[in-house]
Design an enzyme around this catalytic site. Structure first.
Site, short mmCIF file in Angstrom:
data_model
loop_
_atom_site.label_atom_id
_atom_site.label_comp_id
_atom_site.label_asym_id
_atom_site.label_seq_id
_atom_site.Cartn_x
_atom_site.Cartn_y
_atom_site.Cartn_z
N TRP A 254 0.78 -1.23 0.00
CA TRP A 254 0.00 0.00 0.00
C TRP A 254 0.81 1.27 0.00
O TRP A 254 0.27 2.36 -0.11
CB TRP A 254 -0.99 0.02 1.17
CG TRP A 254 -0.43 -0.44 2.49
CD1 TRP A 254 -0.59 -1.69 3.03
CD2 TRP A 254 0.37 0.29 3.43
NE1 TRP A 254 0.06 -1.77 4.24
CE2 TRP A 254 0.66 -0.56 4.51
CE3 TRP A 254 0.89 1.59 3.46
CZ2 TRP A 254 1.42 -0.19 5.60
CZ3 TRP A 254 1.66 1.97 4.55
CH2 TRP A 254 1.92 1.09 5.61
N ASN A 255 2.13 1.19 0.15
CA ASN A 255 2.82 2.47 0.38
C ASN A 255 3.09 3.29 -0.88
O ASN A 255 3.00 4.51 -0.84
CB ASN A 255 4.08 2.28 1.23
CG ASN A 255 5.09 1.36 0.61
OD1 ASN A 255 4.77 0.57 -0.26
ND2 ASN A 255 6.32 1.47 1.04
N LYS B 135 -2.29 -7.77 -8.50
CA LYS B 135 -3.12 -7.69 -7.29
C LYS B 135 -2.56 -6.60 -6.37
O LYS B 135 -1.54 -6.77 -5.72
CB LYS B 135 -3.12 -9.02 -6.53
CG LYS B 135 -4.19 -9.01 -5.45
CD LYS B 135 -3.87 -9.84 -4.24
CE LYS B 135 -3.30 -9.12 -3.08
NZ LYS B 135 -4.08 -8.03 -2.47
N GLY C 127 6.32 -6.49 -0.54
CA GLY C 127 5.54 -6.47 0.69
C GLY C 127 6.42 -6.84 1.87
O GLY C 127 7.64 -6.76 1.81
N GLU D 160 10.60 -8.30 -3.11
CA GLU D 160 11.12 -7.03 -2.57
C GLU D 160 10.49 -6.84 -1.20
O GLU D 160 9.28 -6.57 -1.10
CB GLU D 160 10.72 -5.87 -3.50
CG GLU D 160 11.32 -5.94 -4.88
CD GLU D 160 12.79 -5.52 -4.93
OE1 GLU D 160 13.34 -5.14 -3.87
OE2 GLU D 160 13.37 -5.60 -6.01
N LEU D 161 11.28 -7.00 -0.15
CA LEU D 161 10.69 -7.10 1.19
C LEU D 161 11.13 -5.95 2.11
O LEU D 161 11.52 -4.91 1.63
CB LEU D 161 11.02 -8.48 1.77
CG LEU D 161 10.71 -9.65 0.81
CD1 LEU D 161 11.15 -10.97 1.41
CD2 LEU D 161 9.23 -9.68 0.45
N CYS E 126 10.08 1.04 2.67
CA CYS E 126 10.91 -0.14 2.93
C CYS E 126 12.36 0.25 3.20
O CYS E 126 13.07 -0.45 3.90
CB CYS E 126 10.84 -1.07 1.73
SG CYS E 126 11.19 -0.24 0.18
N GLU F 178 11.27 -4.42 11.90
CA GLU F 178 10.78 -3.31 11.07
C GLU F 178 9.52 -2.72 11.69
O GLU F 178 8.55 -3.43 11.93
CB GLU F 178 10.47 -3.81 9.66
CG GLU F 178 10.10 -2.68 8.71
CD GLU F 178 9.67 -3.17 7.32
OE1 GLU F 178 8.84 -4.09 7.24
OE2 GLU F 178 10.17 -2.60 6.33
P1 NAD Z 1 2.04 -7.24 3.07
O1 NAD Z 1 3.06 -8.31 2.97
O2 NAD Z 1 1.08 -7.30 4.18
O3 NAD Z 1 1.16 -7.18 1.75
C1 NAD Z 1 1.73 -6.93 0.47
C2 NAD Z 1 0.82 -7.50 -0.59
O4 NAD Z 1 0.83 -8.92 -0.50
C3 NAD Z 1 -0.65 -7.11 -0.45
O5 NAD Z 1 -1.21 -6.95 -1.74
C4 NAD Z 1 -1.26 -8.31 0.26
O6 NAD Z 1 -2.64 -8.44 0.04
C5 NAD Z 1 -0.47 -9.44 -0.36
N1 NAD Z 1 -0.37 -10.65 0.44
C6 NAD Z 1 -0.32 -10.75 1.79
N2 NAD Z 1 -0.21 -12.04 2.14
C7 NAD Z 1 -0.15 -12.77 1.01
C8 NAD Z 1 -0.04 -14.17 0.71
N3 NAD Z 1 0.05 -15.07 1.68
N4 NAD Z 1 -0.01 -14.56 -0.58
C9 NAD Z 1 -0.06 -13.65 -1.56
N5 NAD Z 1 -0.21 -12.33 -1.35
C10 NAD Z 1 -0.24 -11.89 -0.08
O7 NAD Z 1 2.83 -5.83 3.08
P2 NAD Z 1 2.21 -4.38 3.28
O8 NAD Z 1 1.90 -4.19 4.73
O9 NAD Z 1 1.17 -4.12 2.28
O10 NAD Z 1 3.48 -3.47 2.89
C11 NAD Z 1 4.45 -3.08 3.78
C12 NAD Z 1 5.68 -3.95 3.63
O11 NAD Z 1 6.15 -3.87 2.29
C13 NAD Z 1 6.83 -3.51 4.50
O12 NAD Z 1 7.43 -4.62 5.09
C14 NAD Z 1 7.80 -2.85 3.51
O13 NAD Z 1 9.12 -2.84 3.93
C15 NAD Z 1 7.57 -3.66 2.28
N6 NAD Z 1 7.97 -2.93 1.07
C16 NAD Z 1 9.09 -3.34 0.41
C17 NAD Z 1 9.53 -2.64 -0.71
C18 NAD Z 1 10.76 -3.07 -1.46
O14 NAD Z 1 10.93 -2.65 -2.59
N7 NAD Z 1 11.63 -3.87 -0.89
C19 NAD Z 1 8.81 -1.53 -1.15
C20 NAD Z 1 7.68 -1.15 -0.45
C21 NAD Z 1 7.26 -1.86 0.66
#
Ligand code: NAD
Length: 490
Positions: free
Chosen positions: A151-152, A175, A228, A250-251, A284, A381
């Site tokens: 979402w960010n 998605k 995510g 990308e986590l 992130c 984090e």
């Molecule tokens: P999240 O992992 O909760 O969700 C990310 C996406 O994955 C959403 O669309 C969610 O619905 C989906 N999702 C969740 N569980 C899933 C599963 N089991 N199978 C498939 N899809 C699934 O993350 P968030 O809270 O939306 O975002 C914040 C996180 O993202 C932070 O940890 C941040 O560091 C990371 N992030 C990383 C980068 C990067 O480039 N490394 C960039 C932005 C954000």
């Protein structure tokens, strides 16, 4: 109240279950839209459409140059909608319009870059050690790509996935996060306007546990490109392994921003503030561990506080606002719980440390001293405006502390010494090292994480490679067909 439908095979549709997800503006706290809630059945339809578009539709037959031209056309149309899309993102995630506007105006440049790469995918002609034979290699699209975003920065991150995938000739099912789906839907509608064939880019909105997991287990999805949390990333990696999909992950991060005593202090102070308070720390790459050399610690903290205190919290739509709300209620609760964790561990809030009365989901910019690298506040984090300051003695100790983490996404170094800059750049275990800058990023330069921060990388020419597979073709143009019972080598 607006309503946003999914896009499957070029059609705007509601979820097969007829349910919706509400989208809340984190600043006004009002539900401003509903979004179709997708199901496994919707995922199946979208993946079938994407597979068909690649195998049977015009997309698969198109020259790479024609694909690039379509992408350029999309970039031009998208540029006309940049401001509108930025405003949708702010309504959904509460980040500053100033920042989302910049991102959205930048996206057309990213698209042009990848459009230009579409017809630069080349095979090879290996020199062959076999008489009468000719071999060549082809680079082919991996197939249907599932792109899953957080979402960010919804559209910036979606662009980094979709565009190299399209340049490679893949088709996509996207998605977005259940919290911020609207901008992705509006963005994806523009593909039709640009002349993309139906089914090439599909959007299925919904929750990770149903839409996300249906995508990562679908046998016709060849690759998952996920951004995510490491928690979500692990689930995706495990699910994808069952059908041998390739992944880019990308986590999260716990990035060290390291200030040496020979820095330009004014720059380092700005770098520390932008590293943690921009986007309310919801990035992130947040420089959430500020490592400060002990000899300048007190002086630096004082200067840092002087700048951080000026941060203006408020309505993210206003140009004058510098820090907006936390995007989602669970994230807000998480940030608050970490403030308690930090205080419980003995960290001292020298700035902030509480909620703010500017609005319901606001947290004060928080700076903690008395932090050491073993505390949870230094290891986990937070994804919020919470900075922990850790003192260090010398280069060696800085490297030890910086690398003592499960993450490895980014890092910053502030120094005027060239020797130190290169030494640190080599020693830091992170996918990005910034020297005398922080939060710089470009579509030309690979971005990815070490350790638990990810697998693979995005951006740069190598991003297209990650959506390709290699095929070797053998042509016998004059050799005898050999003994059928013995494999010939050499
Ligand atoms: P999240 O992992 O909760 O969700 C990310 C996406 O994955 C959403 O669309 C969610 O619905 C989906 N999702 C969740 N569980 C899933 C599963 N089991 N199978 C498939 N899809 C699934 O993350 P968030 O809270 O939306 O975002 C914040 C996180 O993202 C932070 O940890 C941040 O560091 C990371 N992030 C990383 C980068 C990067 O480039 N490394 C960039 C932005 C954000």
């Amino acid at each position: 109240m607006e309503h946003f439908q999914m896009i499957i095979d070029g059609q705007s549709v509601d979820g097969s279950g007829g349910e919706v997800i509400e989208s809340t503006n984190p600043y006004s706290e009002q539900v401003w839209a509903t979004v179709a809630r997708g199901t496994e059945e919707d995922v199946n339809r979208a993946v079938e459409a994407a597979d068909r578009a690649r195998r049977k539709g015009p997309w698969g037959q198109m020259t790479a140059t024609a694909r690039g031209a379509l992408m350029r056309r999309f970039a031009e149309i998208m540029a006309e909608h940049a401001q509108r899309l930025a405003e949708i993102e702010v309504r959904d995630n509460g980040k500053l319009l100033a920042e989302m506007g910049l991102q959205l105006r930048y996206i057309p440049q990213i698209i042009h870059y990848f459009a230009g790469l579409a017809d630069k995918v080349e095979g090879t002609v290996p020199p062959i050690d076999r008489a009468g034979h000719f071999t060549y290699t082809r680079r082919e699209p991996v197939g249907v790509v599932a792109a899953i975003t957080p979402w960010n920065s919804p559209l910036m991150l979606a662009t980094s996935k979709i565009m190299p995938a399209l340049a490679a000739g893949c088709t996509v099912v996207l998605k977005p996060s259940e919290f911020t789906s609207a901008s992705t839907i509006e963005f994806a509608k523009l593909f039709k306007e640009a002349g993309f064939p139906d089914g090439v880019v599909n959007v299925v909105t919904g929750f990770g546990k149903d839409v996300g997991s249906a995508l990562t287990t679908h046998p016709k999805v060849a690759k998952v490109s996920f951004t995510g949390s490491d928690y979500g990333g692990r689930a995706v990696y495990e699910a994808a392994a069952k059908t041998f999909k390739t992944v880019t992950l990308e986590l999260g991060g716990k990035s060290p921003n390291i200030v040496f005593d020979d820095c330009v202090m004014e720059d380092a102070v700005k770098g520390a503030v932008s590293g943690i308070f921009a986007a309310s720390g919801q990035t992130c790459i947040a420089g959430s561990r500020l490592l400060v050399q002990r000899s300048i610690h007190d002086q630096f903290v004082e200067r840092l506080l002087d700048l951080a205190r000026t941060a203006k919290l408020g309505d993210p739509m206003l140009e004058t606002t510098q820090v907006g709300p936390i995007t989602t209620p669970p994230q807000y609760e998480k940030v608050l719980s970490y403030l308690e964790v930090a205080k419980g561990e003995g960290a001292e809030p020298v700035l902030g440390g509480n909620t703010s009365d500017v609005g319901k989901w606001f947290v004060e910019p928080t700076i903690l001293t008395g932090v050491n690298n073993n505390m949870r506040i230094a290891r986990e984090e937070v994804f919020g405006p919470v900075l922990g300051i850790i003192p260090f003695e010398d280069e060696e100790e800085a490297i030890e502390i910086a690398n003592d983490t499960i993450y490895g996404l980014a890092s910053g170094v502030w120094t005027q010494s060239m020797k130190r800059a290169f030494t640190m750049a080599n020693a830091l275990e992170a996918g990005t090292v910034w020297v005398n800058t922080y939060r710089a990023a470009s579509f030309t330069t690979p971005f990815g994480g070490y350790k638990n921060s990810g697998v693979g990388s995005e951006n740069g020419i190598s991003a297209v490679e990650s959506f390709l597979k290699r095929k070797s073709v053998w042509i016998n143009y004059g050799a005898d067909v050999p003994n059928p019972f013995v494999m010939r080598i050499g």
